[in-house]
Scaffold this motif. Structure first.
Motif, short mmCIF file in Angstrom:
data_model
loop_
_atom_site.label_atom_id
_atom_site.label_comp_id
_atom_site.label_asym_id
_atom_site.label_seq_id
_atom_site.Cartn_x
_atom_site.Cartn_y
_atom_site.Cartn_z
N TRP A 8 1.03 -1.25 -0.13
CA TRP A 8 0.02 -0.01 -0.06
C TRP A 8 0.84 1.29 0.00
CZ3 TRP A 8 -5.11 -0.66 -0.70
CH2 TRP A 8 -5.57 -1.97 -0.46
N LYS A 10 0.25 5.68 0.21
CA LYS A 10 -0.47 6.89 0.22
C LYS A 10 -0.58 7.64 -1.31
CE LYS A 10 -0.69 8.69 4.07
NZ LYS A 10 -0.61 9.52 5.36
N GLU A 23 -5.21 5.06 0.24
CA GLU A 23 -3.91 4.27 -0.22
C GLU A 23 -4.59 3.32 -1.20
OE1 GLU A 23 -1.70 3.84 3.76
OE2 GLU A 23 -3.21 2.40 3.71
N SER A 37 -6.72 5.08 4.62
CA SER A 37 -5.37 4.65 5.35
C SER A 37 -5.63 4.53 6.91
CB SER A 37 -4.52 5.60 5.15
OG SER A 37 -4.74 6.92 5.59
#
Length: 63
Positions: A8, A10, A23, A37
Motif C-alpha cells: 500500500w 498513500k 492508499e 488509510s
C-alpha cells in the motif's frame, strides 16, 4: 478479492488535508486495491488495472 501481499502507498494528493487519505496497492496481478488509510483493516475497493487507469486518466482530465 485477495489482497495478501499488497504493498500500500498513500496518494500524493492525500497529505495535509486533515487525515482524509487514500492508499493504493497496484503491485498485484490483475487487481488494484484502494482503501482508507485510517482504517487499514477495513474494507477495500478493488478494480481491474484497466478500470483503474481509466479512472485515473478521467480524474486527471478534470483538473
Amino acid at each position: 478479492m485477495e489482497l495478501t501481499g499488497a504493498r500500500w502507498r498513500k496518494s500524493s494528493r492525500s497529505s495535509g488535508n486533515g487525515g482524509n487519505c487514500v492508499e493504493v496497492a497496484d503491485n498485484l496481478p490483475d487487481i488494484v486495491g484502494v482503501r482508507d488509510s485510517k482504517d487499514p483493516y477495513g474494507p477495500a475497493l478493488t478494480f481491474t488495472p484497466v478500470a483503474w487507469r481509466a479512472f485515473v486518466v478521467r480524474v486527471a482530465a478534470t483538473r
